[in-house]
Scaffold this active site. Structure first.
Site, PDB file in Angstrom:
ATOM      1  N   HIS A   1      48.611  17.027  62.264  1.00 57.08           N
ATOM      2  CA  HIS A   1      48.097  15.818  61.747  1.00 57.08           C
ATOM      3  C   HIS A   1      48.484  15.830  60.199  1.00 57.08           C
ATOM      4  O   HIS A   1      48.854  16.726  59.647  1.00 57.08           O
ATOM      5  CB  HIS A   1      46.456  15.995  61.618  1.00 57.08           C
ATOM      6  CG  HIS A   1      45.849  16.924  60.900  1.00 57.08           C
ATOM      7  ND1 HIS A   1      45.700  16.683  59.473  1.00 57.08           N
ATOM      8  CD2 HIS A   1      45.403  18.193  60.991  1.00 57.08           C
ATOM      9  CE1 HIS A   1      45.020  17.558  59.077  1.00 57.08           C
ATOM     10  NE2 HIS A   1      44.765  18.698  59.968  1.00 57.08           N
TER      11      HIS A   1
ATOM     12  N   ASP B   1      47.207  13.363  57.690  1.00 58.87           N
ATOM     13  CA  ASP B   1      46.349  13.104  56.765  1.00 58.87           C
ATOM     14  C   ASP B   1      45.644  14.334  56.031  1.00 58.87           C
ATOM     15  O   ASP B   1      45.820  15.280  56.582  1.00 58.87           O
ATOM     16  CB  ASP B   1      45.172  12.279  57.479  1.00 58.87           C
ATOM     17  CG  ASP B   1      44.385  12.885  58.844  1.00 58.87           C
ATOM     18  OD1 ASP B   1      45.086  13.685  59.270  1.00 58.87           O
ATOM     19  OD2 ASP B   1      43.246  12.754  58.686  1.00 58.87           O
TER      20      ASP B   1
ATOM     21  N   ASP C   1      47.141  22.642  55.728  1.00 58.62           N
ATOM     22  CA  ASP C   1      46.307  21.917  56.323  1.00 58.62           C
ATOM     23  C   ASP C   1      46.767  20.371  56.275  1.00 58.62           C
ATOM     24  O   ASP C   1      46.010  19.651  55.859  1.00 58.62           O
ATOM     25  CB  ASP C   1      44.842  22.098  55.999  1.00 58.62           C
ATOM     26  CG  ASP C   1      43.871  21.258  57.086  1.00 58.62           C
ATOM     27  OD1 ASP C   1      43.933  21.010  57.968  1.00 58.62           O
ATOM     28  OD2 ASP C   1      42.584  21.111  56.696  1.00 58.62           O
TER      29      ASP C   1
ATOM     30  N   GLU D   1      42.740  12.853  61.543  1.00 51.78           N
ATOM     31  CA  GLU D   1      42.256  14.240  62.156  1.00 51.78           C
ATOM     32  C   GLU D   1      40.915  14.315  61.237  1.00 51.78           C
ATOM     33  O   GLU D   1      39.900  14.785  61.738  1.00 51.78           O
ATOM     34  CB  GLU D   1      43.031  15.263  61.945  1.00 51.78           C
ATOM     35  CG  GLU D   1      42.753  16.503  62.948  1.00 51.78           C
ATOM     36  CD  GLU D   1      41.666  17.469  61.994  1.00 51.78           C
ATOM     37  OE1 GLU D   1      41.233  18.272  62.739  1.00 51.78           O
ATOM     38  OE2 GLU D   1      41.776  17.276  60.911  1.00 51.78           O
ATOM     39  N   GLU D   2      41.056  13.984  59.817  1.00 51.43           N
ATOM     40  CA  GLU D   2      40.149  14.548  59.049  1.00 51.43           C
ATOM     41  C   GLU D   2      39.061  13.729  58.791  1.00 51.43           C
ATOM     42  O   GLU D   2      37.841  14.355  58.381  1.00 51.43           O
ATOM     43  CB  GLU D   2      40.626  14.774  57.589  1.00 51.43           C
ATOM     44  CG  GLU D   2      41.709  15.796  57.407  1.00 51.43           C
ATOM     45  CD  GLU D   2      41.396  17.423  57.442  1.00 51.43           C
ATOM     46  OE1 GLU D   2      40.076  17.461  57.691  1.00 51.43           O
ATOM     47  OE2 GLU D   2      42.206  18.211  57.221  1.00 51.43           O
TER      48      GLU D   2
ATOM     49  N   ASP E   1      46.642  24.402  63.525  1.00 52.63           N
ATOM     50  CA  ASP E   1      45.634  23.793  62.564  1.00 52.63           C
ATOM     51  C   ASP E   1      44.606  24.444  62.360  1.00 52.63           C
ATOM     52  O   ASP E   1      43.402  23.994  61.994  1.00 52.63           O
ATOM     53  CB  ASP E   1      45.400  22.405  63.068  1.00 52.63           C
ATOM     54  CG  ASP E   1      44.455  21.357  61.974  1.00 52.63           C
ATOM     55  OD1 ASP E   1      44.822  21.770  60.872  1.00 52.63           O
ATOM     56  OD2 ASP E   1      43.835  20.780  62.395  1.00 52.63           O
TER      57      ASP E   1
ATOM     58  N   HIS F   1      41.136  22.771  52.303  1.00 53.15           N
ATOM     59  CA  HIS F   1      40.181  21.572  51.863  1.00 53.15           C
ATOM     60  C   HIS F   1      39.643  22.164  50.489  1.00 53.15           C
ATOM     61  O   HIS F   1      38.714  21.626  49.916  1.00 53.15           O
ATOM     62  CB  HIS F   1      38.932  21.733  52.848  1.00 53.15           C
ATOM     63  CG  HIS F   1      39.255  21.053  54.012  1.00 53.15           C
ATOM     64  ND1 HIS F   1      38.246  20.308  54.848  1.00 53.15           N
ATOM     65  CD2 HIS F   1      40.473  20.991  54.834  1.00 53.15           C
ATOM     66  CE1 HIS F   1      38.697  19.826  55.809  1.00 53.15           C
ATOM     67  NE2 HIS F   1      40.027  20.172  55.999  1.00 53.15           N
TER      68      HIS F   1
HETATM   69 ZN   LIG Z   1      43.547  20.423  59.759  1.00 60.76          ZN
END
Ligand SMILES: [Zn+2]
Length: 465
Positions: A83, A85, A114, A148-149, A172, A438
């Site tokens: 992903h 995003d 990520d 995805e997020e 991921d 994150h």
């Molecule tokens: Zn991720």
């Protein structure tokens, strides 16, 4: 394996591509024509498809939602799902979150681990296989998603239009291979509040957190204080007792109370420090529990704050495969006469969303707090440990790392693996590595990036040969 030698020669390109992709702020934004998740995710998609094109893969785009790039031919295919995003950057960075700066051998930036670094690693793994000319029986397909997020709109659209690969992995989460993922729901706990306050304290506003799947690192409340001296005494006494990172800022009778926490992924609330929970603990000292906001604060402190597994709010489920439920209060806000707390729950493989909702409703039945169910339920994923895919990935992991003792694991994070059958997550984090996804100062080290490129190249080869 000639392709592994090739990878070493790509190091500069791999670093540069990772930096460039980090430079695109691909946080979900407002949809505009042909950009269903806003401009950022779209630009990241364009970047990845351009790179895939340059590498000579057959690229197909899906209306700005997703894209794929193919290497080789074959009835059967091996997918690698990445992903592009990212979650918002949050506060407190030492470096530009979209700068891709290198310090001490690490590339810093939102998405570094990520999932932009791994996405670039996957592309260069495919490039190495292509340029080495190694013979493959199956087609290899990299699939790029851009949502995805937040909502998974990308994969919903993609798999609506396109048949899934025969098997796939997604870089991921964690190594070694992940054969189970917990179910994921997001819901709200709401209460109507009437702003009369309690005695001489009045709540004017409260807000904290930026995404349900992150531990909030900041939360603030504005209150009107009738008796400043009494308030100051309570504050000083509280800080003496707990030492929480809570500050107050006076503006006449209006006080801004702010709490600082430490962010972490919503699947591991116990690894972060929740700023909402800090603030609520303090608000519990100043709001009378007989008032309506006071009731909310009291229930929060007794049943939610610092209990990371739902154990006090009626959903403390656990099982032998996936362990305990994870409960993350991610966002709080006051709007339209309501206090709204948005919660992200990861429930164990053998429980269900409806059990969680029932448990919480039953627990809150004597209160004025309502549970508003979320729209989606990402059901748990479970693949047998004896599955061909899991076995092959484990062999590659063991051989490349020398770690012969780790076994396949289960996680609370939700990956693209559950968007299709016969898919699992595989890396990029090694056991014991600090999890920076994150969080502020997210990074991937160059050594790590090169290592996963090798592992992914071997994995693709072993699955597709
Ligand atoms: Zn991720």
């Amino acid at each position: 394996m000639e392709f592994l030698n090739l990878i070493e020669t790509y190091e500069d390109e791999i670093i540069r591509s990772t930096q460039e992709l980090i430079g695109i702020k691909s946080v979900e934004g407002l949809a505009v024509e042909s950009m269903p998740f806003g401009e950022g995710p779209y630009k990241a998609l364009k970047y990845a498809t351009n790179l895939a094109n340059k590498m000579g893969f057959k690229v197909k785009e899906f209306d700005g939602y997703a894209a794929h790039g193919d290497l080789g031919e074959g009835e059967e295919s091996v997918g690698i799902l990445v992903h592009l995003d990212v979650v918002p950057e949050g506060d407190g960075w030492d470096y530009d979150p979209y700068g891709g700066e290198i310090h001490d051998g690490r590339i810093y930036g939102r998405g570094a681990i990520d999932d932009k670094g791994p996405a670039i690693a996957a592309l260069y793994a495919m490039k190495a296989l292509k340029e080495s000319g190694v013979k493959l029986e199956k087609k290899i397909r990299i699939i790029f998603g851009t949502n995805e997020e937040t909502g998974w709109g990308c994969m919903k659209h993609y798999f609506h239009v396109e048949a899934p690969p025969t098997m796939a992995f997604t870089p991921d989460a964690d190594f070694p291979a992940i054969y189970g993922e917990k179910g994921i729901i997001i819901f709200n706990l709401e209460m109507d509040i009437d702003i009369k306050g309690s005695g001489n304290i009045r709540l004017i506003d409260i807000k904290g957190g930026s995404a349900p799947n992150m531990v909030p690192d900041y939360c603030e409340a504005k209150v009107e204080v009738g008796n400043p001296q009494e308030f100051k005494n309570i504050y000083n006494d509280f800080i003496d007792r707990y030492g929480y990172p809570i500050d107050i800022d006076w503006n006449d009778a209006l006080v801004t109370i702010s709490a600082k926490g430490v962010s972490s992924h919503g699947s591991t609330p116990e690894k972060g420090k929740n700023a909402i929970s800090y603030l609520m603990k303090f608000l519990g000292e100043i709001f009378d529990k007989d008032t309506c906001f006071g009731e909310f604060v009291e229930i929060y402190n007794e049943r939610i704050g610092f209990f990371h597994h739902g154990e006090k709010i009626g959903c403390g489920f656990k099982d032998d495969i996936s362990g305990k439920l994870n409960f993350n209060p991610g966002i709080i806000e006051m709007k339209d006469g309501k206090i709204r707390l948005t919660v992200n729950v990861r429930y164990p493989i053998h429980s269900s969303a409806s059990q969680v909702y029932e448990g919480i409703r039953d627990n809150l039945k004597d209160t004025n707090i309502r549970l508003i169910e979320g729209k989606s339920d990402q059901r748990p994923l479970y693949v047998s440990k004896d599955n061909f895919l899991v076995k092959k990935l484990m062999d590659v992991y063991r051989d490349e790392t020398g770690d012969k003792s780790s076994e396949p694991i289960t996680i609370g994070g939700g990956t693209y693996a559950r968007a299709m059958d016969n898919a699992v997550a595989f890396g990029p984090m090694f056991p014991g590595q600090p999890d920076v996804a994150h969080q502020k100062n997210e990074y991937i080290s160059i050594e790590h990036l090169m290592k996963i490129t090798r592992i992914y190249a071997r994995a693709l080869y072993e699955l597709a040969k």
